[in-house]
Design an enzyme around this catalytic site. Sequence first.
Site, PDB file in Angstrom:
ATOM      1  N   HIS A 232      48.968 -31.310 -15.082  1.00  0.00           N
ATOM      2  CA  HIS A 232      49.379 -32.165 -16.189  1.00  0.00           C
ATOM      3  C   HIS A 232      49.723 -33.548 -15.649  1.00  0.00           C
ATOM      4  CE1 HIS A 232      53.179 -30.880 -14.422  1.00  0.00           C
ATOM      5  NE2 HIS A 232      53.771 -31.905 -15.034  1.00  0.00           N
ATOM      6  N   ASP A 234      52.652 -36.809 -16.453  1.00  0.00           N
ATOM      7  CA  ASP A 234      53.946 -37.035 -17.096  1.00  0.00           C
ATOM      8  C   ASP A 234      53.803 -38.113 -18.167  1.00  0.00           C
ATOM      9  OD1 ASP A 234      55.054 -35.179 -15.385  1.00  0.00           O
ATOM     10  OD2 ASP A 234      55.806 -36.684 -13.975  1.00  0.00           O
ATOM     11  N   HIS A 289      49.130 -33.573 -11.509  1.00  0.00           N
ATOM     12  CA  HIS A 289      49.782 -32.760 -10.494  1.00  0.00           C
ATOM     13  C   HIS A 289      50.085 -31.364 -11.034  1.00  0.00           C
ATOM     14  CE1 HIS A 289      52.872 -34.887 -12.812  1.00  0.00           C
ATOM     15  NE2 HIS A 289      53.722 -33.914 -12.517  1.00  0.00           N
ATOM     16  N   ARG A 299      61.214 -21.766  -4.526  1.00  0.00           N
ATOM     17  CA  ARG A 299      61.117 -23.224  -4.563  1.00  0.00           C
ATOM     18  C   ARG A 299      61.910 -23.792  -5.743  1.00  0.00           C
ATOM     19  NH1 ARG A 299      57.474 -27.139  -6.961  1.00  0.00           N
ATOM     20  NH2 ARG A 299      57.554 -29.069  -5.752  1.00  0.00           N
TER      21      ARG A 299
END
Length: 373
Positions: A232, A234, A289, A299
Amino acid sequence: MMELPINRNALEKDDHDPDHLHTLKVLPDSYAWAPLDHEYPYSINVDEELPTRFGSVPLIDLDDPNAQNLIGSACRTWGVFQVINHRIPTTKLDDMESATSKLFSLPRHQKLRAARASNTEAGYGPAPISSFFPKQMWSEGFTIFGSPLQHARLLWPHDYIQFCDKIEEYQKEMKILATKLMGLMLGSLGIAKQEVEWAGPECDFEEACSALQLNSYPTCPDPDRAMGLAAHTDSTMLTILYQNSTSGLQVLREGFGWVTVPPISGRLIINVGDLFHILSNGSYLSAVHRAMVNRTWHRLSIAYLYGPPRDVVVSPHPKVVDPGHPPLYKAVSWKEYLGIKAKHFDKALSTVKTCAPPTNVIDVHSHAKEQLC
């Protein structure tokens, strides 16, 4: 309140319980993605030796006298860069990571006290973009607009002050850095801060809007078939990302493939968002990303999402428009654009395009967006 591009159906899927991911020993079919790299089959780890022509995500020292020009080059070629000497104390980053870990370590019933309500995007739940994909994502998230007090009281009725203090201190530090980065990115286009309407009388972007997106990616029994957060861009002007010591972030370099951005102490990652892509008239890439998962390490990542006041209209700036470079995008506010993205997702930029560029004008973003189809 600023909104995220979220489809309510994502919160209503009975088979998505992000908290139970910690306990699964076998990957359920609802989380099993098809081969992930049909367009770009190679995922490159920047720790490996790379061809000179490829390189890695640019690293920029903000104390470098040439930082502004380096940022401009990175925005044109990558849409993402890393920064050092950003003046965010290590203690603040550690505190924020600790607060994020504390939140996601809570029992499921406790986290659900702060679940996203039907009329807001703030709170606990799956990734806001989940509903745009047929498979579930191996992650859980928590979104904060402004003060965290309301949700923190729900999570820790008698012990919420420390969490709030850490969040608010981090927000203050991020706002200072985002303001500096905004000035450098504008300057790299030849635009002075006072030439941006919403910069304010002090040129400090005091009225800017922001949000914090906290993300948790548990260990996964079959990471090669799972997706932490799907590809996607931002919807921001810019995003500042901190990640813990576990790798997972990948950035798409068109023509090459997915490049892993390893977590290195002291570095923050800056993504160009869709709104800055529009402001630059398509010359600065909005970074595509995604986040991958692994079977060994948990993570965490923390994204500071930064943009203009929600009703301020953004359009290609006059400094980047001339007879040979006509405006490629319509004027749109962040509020309007987020509504468009909530409906069209990766086609949102195409939706606000005015027309195809002349043959001598290249919108560097168009082809990369097609790869998400």
